[in-house]
Design a protein around this motif. Structure first.
Motif, PDB file in Angstrom:
ATOM      1  N   PRO A 169     -22.612 -32.668 -32.726  1.00 55.05           N
ATOM      2  CA  PRO A 169     -23.747 -32.546 -31.795  1.00 55.05           C
ATOM      3  C   PRO A 169     -23.783 -31.225 -31.040  1.00 55.05           C
ATOM      4  CG  PRO A 169     -22.081 -34.061 -30.937  1.00 55.05           C
ATOM      5  CD  PRO A 169     -21.690 -33.745 -32.341  1.00 55.05           C
ATOM      6  N   VAL A 170     -22.659 -30.534 -30.953  1.00 56.16           N
ATOM      7  CA  VAL A 170     -22.609 -29.268 -30.214  1.00 56.16           C
ATOM      8  C   VAL A 170     -22.916 -28.087 -31.130  1.00 56.16           C
ATOM      9  CG1 VAL A 170     -21.163 -27.738 -28.828  1.00 56.16           C
ATOM     10  CG2 VAL A 170     -20.968 -30.225 -28.561  1.00 56.16           C
ATOM     11  N   THR A 171     -22.205 -28.009 -32.268  1.00 57.80           N
ATOM     12  CA  THR A 171     -22.355 -26.856 -33.159  1.00 57.80           C
ATOM     13  C   THR A 171     -23.455 -27.039 -34.197  1.00 57.80           C
ATOM     14  OG1 THR A 171     -20.715 -27.706 -34.737  1.00 57.80           O
ATOM     15  CG2 THR A 171     -19.901 -26.378 -32.891  1.00 57.80           C
TER      16      THR A 171
END
Length: 363
Positions: free
Chosen positions: A249-251
């Motif tokens: 979900p971040v990268t």
């Protein structure tokens, strides 16, 4: 006559000076053009049918096992240390088993006594049954001995179960390697007290290593089944092992794992010698749906009207639009709209102006 000779000499001198002046003007013009032209480095345009790209991959064990004891006690011996290579069944930790041994020995004595009582009860039952036939004893006497035999059998079964548990506890005082691998972490020292379930060692499986890499979403639609791990000792062929269904979900990247070919013993041995956790380049290659052109990513320039490149034509920079397909790892793939012999400026593209004179440095 002297006057004519003087006049001819003056005219000859004037023509000579005029010629020198013209030569100097040509030289100055050439020097000025060379001085105002911009030195550039160029690249050729390549036609490609396969795309090759790279990503970073981390060498990790396929299995990491955290080891603990089934029983508590004091550590008597820990014959392994961090980094040791161990085989399946190797003893890793020994606890003090004296209490469990004493309990087992006590149970052995009780079982032996009960077995003797049981044999005596069987003998008494046989004797009472014979006496019952001669009406020397009552049926109640026989029933009582039968009840005693059943009670002794139940006690004996319970003690045998307790002894089996004590034997298992003795075996649990030795922690053995469930698989062959390498000791990665040691969290206990001899003499320390441990509790059941307390993590003591970490064992990694060195004969089943994987290469973890993270890829963008546009690579997942046609994920390569094969790859190459580039190590200091050479390239190792890899095969797709598994992939995560959801992106981070971040990268926004997907975790993909590769492993060496199943029957490639040399590759597995080469991987086992490499430091775990180290990162290496992973090279991928896959066929393109259409033939494309490849140019350096540094050759692209966007002045607000889409991607362009500078072509060198007749020693002048000409701005040419291109259709960019993909840019990755410093390499741009474009639709094949450039001539095969095109020279593309690859560095300093923001310094150029249309029709600017250039000098090719690396031609």
């Amino acid at each position: 006559m002297a006057t004519k000779t003087l006049t001819a000499g003056v005219m000859l001198l004037m023509f000579t000076l005029a010629g020198c002046s013209a030569d100097e003007q040509v030289t100055d013009t050439s020097s000025s053009q060379q001085h105002t032209s911009l030195p550039v480095e160029v690249s050729d345009v390549m036609f490609v049918e396969h795309e090759q790209w790279q990503a970073l991959g981390q060498l990790l064990p396929a299995q990491q096992i955290l080891l603990s004891m089934e029983v508590g006690g004091r550590v008597n011996e820990r014959p392994v240390t961090r980094g040791d290579q161990v085989n399946q069944g190797t003893t890793l930790i020994r606890l003090d088993a004296e209490d469990f041994v004493l309990k087992r020995n006590s149970l052995d004595a009780s079982i032996k006594q009960l077995a003797a009582d049981q044999r005596l009860a069987f003998s008494d039952r046989d004797r009472l049954k014979a006496m019952l036939k001669r009406e020397l004893v009552s049926q109640q006497d026989v029933d009582q001995i039968e009840t005693r035999i059943e009670s002794l059998a139940a006690q004996l079964a319970r003690l045998n179960q307790e002894r089996a548990l004590a034997e298992r506890q003795i075996n649990y005082t030795q922690l053995k390697a469930p698989i062959s691998g390498r000791i990665n972490q040691v969290m206990i020292e001899p003499g320390q007290q441990v509790q059941p379930g307390q993590i003591l060692l970490e064992l990694i499986q060195t004969d089943a290593l994987i290469v973890l890499t993270h890829l963008p979403a546009h690579r997942m639609a046609a994920l390569p089944k094969q790859a190459k791990l580039i190590t200091p000792t050479g390239a190792i062929e890899l095969r797709l092992f598994e992939q995560e269904p959801l992106a981070d979900p971040v990268t926004g990247l997907f975790a993909v794992r590769y492993q060496p070919i199943a029957d490639d013993t040399n590759a597995k041995q080469a991987l086992a010698k490499l430091p775990l956790g180290e990162r290496y380049s992973v090279t991928f290659e896959q066929p393109l749906p259409n033939r494309l052109q490849q140019i350096p990513g540094s050759a692209l320039i966007d002045l607000g009207q889409g991607p362009h490149v500078w072509q060198v034509i007749d020693n002048k920079a000409q701005l040419t639009d291109v259709s960019l397909v993909r840019l990755h790892n410093g390499v741009a793939l474009i639709q094949p709209t450039l001539a095969e012999d095109s020279k593309i400026v690859r560095h300093g593209v923001h310094r150029l102006q249309p029709d600017q004179a250039v000098r090719i440095l690396n031609d």
